[in-house]
Design an enzyme around this catalytic site. Structure first.
Site, PDB file in Angstrom:
ATOM      1  N   ASP A 286       0.776  -1.240   0.000  1.00 10.08           N
ATOM      2  CA  ASP A 286       0.000   0.000   0.000  1.00 10.08           C
ATOM      3  C   ASP A 286       0.810   1.293   0.000  1.00 10.08           C
ATOM      4  O   ASP A 286       0.693   2.094  -0.922  1.00 10.08           O
ATOM      5  CB  ASP A 286      -1.001  -0.008   1.176  1.00 10.08           C
ATOM      6  CG  ASP A 286      -1.842   1.252   1.216  1.00 10.08           C
ATOM      7  OD1 ASP A 286      -2.391   1.610   0.164  1.00 10.08           O
ATOM      8  OD2 ASP A 286      -1.952   1.879   2.281  1.00 10.08           O
TER       9      ASP A 286
ATOM     10  N   CYS B 181     -23.128   6.169  -5.130  1.00 14.45           N
ATOM     11  CA  CYS B 181     -22.193   7.023  -4.385  1.00 14.45           C
ATOM     12  C   CYS B 181     -22.935   8.268  -3.869  1.00 14.45           C
ATOM     13  O   CYS B 181     -23.440   9.070  -4.661  1.00 14.45           O
ATOM     14  CB  CYS B 181     -21.029   7.436  -5.282  1.00 14.45           C
ATOM     15  SG  CYS B 181     -19.923   8.597  -4.442  1.00 14.45           S
TER      16      CYS B 181
ATOM     17  N   CYS C 180     -15.023  12.383  -1.984  1.00 15.83           N
ATOM     18  CA  CYS C 180     -15.168  10.997  -1.507  1.00 15.83           C
ATOM     19  C   CYS C 180     -15.188  10.926   0.025  1.00 15.83           C
ATOM     20  O   CYS C 180     -14.336  11.506   0.705  1.00 15.83           O
ATOM     21  CB  CYS C 180     -14.023  10.159  -2.071  1.00 15.83           C
ATOM     22  SG  CYS C 180     -14.043   8.452  -1.506  1.00 15.83           S
TER      23      CYS C 180
ATOM     24  N   CYS D 182     -19.581   1.923  -2.705  1.00 19.78           N
ATOM     25  CA  CYS D 182     -19.374   1.569  -4.119  1.00 19.78           C
ATOM     26  C   CYS D 182     -18.897   0.129  -4.285  1.00 19.78           C
ATOM     27  O   CYS D 182     -18.915  -0.406  -5.398  1.00 19.78           O
ATOM     28  CB  CYS D 182     -18.443   2.565  -4.816  1.00 19.78           C
ATOM     29  SG  CYS D 182     -16.852   2.797  -4.031  1.00 19.78           S
TER      30      CYS D 182
HETATM   31  S1  SF4 Z   1     -19.555  -3.809 -11.974  1.00 20.78           S
HETATM   32 FE1  SF4 Z   1     -19.098  -2.893  -9.965  1.00 20.78          FE
HETATM   33  S2  SF4 Z   1     -17.409  -1.464 -10.336  1.00 20.78           S
HETATM   34 FE2  SF4 Z   1     -18.293  -1.996 -12.336  1.00 20.78          FE
HETATM   35  S3  SF4 Z   1     -19.799  -0.374 -12.729  1.00 20.78           S
HETATM   36 FE3  SF4 Z   1     -20.918  -2.040 -11.722  1.00 20.78          FE
HETATM   37  S4  SF4 Z   1     -20.864  -1.549  -9.542  1.00 20.78           S
HETATM   38 FE4  SF4 Z   1     -19.297  -0.281 -10.544  1.00 20.78          FE
HETATM   39  S1  SF4 Z   2     -15.939   5.268  -1.190  1.00 22.03           S
HETATM   40 FE1  SF4 Z   2     -17.039   5.013  -3.152  1.00 22.03          FE
HETATM   41  S2  SF4 Z   2     -19.235   5.306  -2.652  1.00 22.03           S
HETATM   42 FE2  SF4 Z   2     -18.040   6.075  -0.921  1.00 22.03          FE
HETATM   43  S3  SF4 Z   2     -17.893   8.274  -1.350  1.00 22.03           S
HETATM   44 FE3  SF4 Z   2     -16.004   7.310  -2.161  1.00 22.03          FE
HETATM   45  S4  SF4 Z   2     -16.460   6.852  -4.302  1.00 22.03           S
HETATM   46 FE4  SF4 Z   2     -18.407   7.281  -3.282  1.00 22.03          FE
END
Ligand code: SF4
Ligand code: SF4
Length: 345
Positions: free
Chosen positions: A130, A195, A217, A247
């Site tokens: 990381d 999101c 984010c 997400c």
């Molecule tokens: S498959 Fe997963 S990463 Fe790709 S667009 Fe859909 S939710 Fe987003």
């Molecule tokens: S982690 Fe993903 S869903 Fe959460 S605020 Fe960031 S981009 Fe949006």
């Protein structure tokens, strides 16, 4: 040692995903540098200083590197996803941060693996987790273990995206037949729609179809940002007090994601009581979150996040805790507590 044997050794060491990429310039770097130059990294200096250029090629870290072994360690547990959890009295901590700091666990295990490789085929090597300046998701893609989704996470077709990534740079020349995994996002837009802060945005020009604007984010606000969270963003943060998984929670490839039986990733600290968190002293914060990822938010940032979550809860029972935070010695904590009180009233 062949690439096949190396991958088998990594799997034997407990890494569910393993693949090999060639050491050299990473094609995705141009977009990365552009992303950083457009300010989308926010205040994360470590992403935009001299280390940004270093990320183009792993040989800036190990000049003799010929190959990169990329591994993925599954950390998913059977706990519900944030999108299914129901309790506005509690704060949400991101799935990856429920156990001991994975940097420590991954480094220990990668070091054992590297020593095994070195014993079999003496070489120069460097273990990375990381924080090392390299393009780890792009390298994972080139090692064939997944594709980069619109949410920018590495997704494996069989096992989803709940993986910690790690790398061992090796001076060994390894013939790998790995091809980048095909992009299987297709026409899906679930992560973009889910999101809460519209942080997943389309890319204009070359590169991936989408990117994350860190300045919108929740993960960035709750973990990396040191000062004030922009007011227009606060309501959308809901009860997130450290990180955000939305997400990934909504991604169809995580619908049947496996869970780990590894005790190193047993879920602790899943959804702590906001009331208790608001009343923690600095010492209690350090004790509770020592050697966990949550330490990174620091005490002041954590209380700031708790104040926002309380303001978003709709529960007036949090008024007394917020009133205490509004008298906190730290100005940032005070300001967010005042905001929380205004929201509740
Ligand atoms: S498959 Fe997963 S990463 Fe790709 S667009 Fe859909 S939710 Fe987003
Ligand atoms: S982690 Fe993903 S869903 Fe959460 S605020 Fe960031 S981009 Fe949006």
């Amino acid at each position: 040692m062949t690439a096949h044997q190396l991958i088998a050794m990594a799997q034997d060491c407990g890494f569910e995903l393993a693949g090999i990429a060639a050491a050299g310039p990473v094609a995705e770097s141009n977009h990365y540098i552009d992303w950083a130059a457009r300010g989308l990294a926010g205040e994360m200096r470590y992403l935009i200083d001299h280390r940004a250029e270093m990320r183009r090629d792993v040989r800036s870290l190990l000049p003799s590197a010929k190959s990169v072994l990329v591994v993925g360690k599954l950390y998913n547990t059977a706990e519900p996803y944030s999108t299914a959890a129901e309790n506005a009295d509690n704060g949400w901590i991101s799935r990856y941060a429920w156990s001991r700091d994975y940097h420590l666990t991954m480094k220990e295990r990668l070091t054992v693996l590297a020593q095994r490789i070195d014993a079999d085929s003496p070489c120069e090597y460097k273990v990375c987790v990381d924080t090392a300046p390299l393009q780890e998701r792009a390298l994972a893609k080139h090692a064939g273990i997944g594709w980069l989704g619109k949410n920018t996470c590495l997704i494996n077709q069989q096992q989803g995206s709940w993986f910690f990534l790690g790398e061992i740079l090796l001076s060994l020349e390894l013939e790998s037949a790995a091809m980048p995994a095909p992009d299987r996002c297709g026409t899906c837009t679930r992560c973009i729609e889910a999101c809460p802060t519209d942080a997943i945005v389309p890319v204009n020009g070359a590169g991936p179809s989408h990117e994350v604007d860190s300045r919108r984010c929740i993960s960035y606000f709750t973990i990396e940002l040191r000062g004030t969270v922009p007011e227009p963003m606060r309501e959308a943060m809901g009860n997130h007090i450290f990180g955000c998984d939305i997400c990934q929670d909504v991604c169809p490839w995580n619908r049947k994601a496996p869970v780990t039986a590894d005790p190193a990733f047993t879920a602790l600290n899943v959804a702590p009581s906001l009331d208790q968190m608001a009343r923690m002293t600095a010492q209690q914060f350090r004790q509770q979150y020592r050697h966990t990822p949550v330490e990174r938010a620091r005490y002041r940032g954590f209380l700031r996040n708790v104040a926002i979550a309380m303001g978003n809860s709709g529960h007036r029972k949090f008024e007394s805790a917020l009133q205490s935070l509004a008298m906190h010695e730290d100005e940032v904590v005070r300001e967010h507590a005042e905001w929380g009180l205004t929201q509740l009233s």
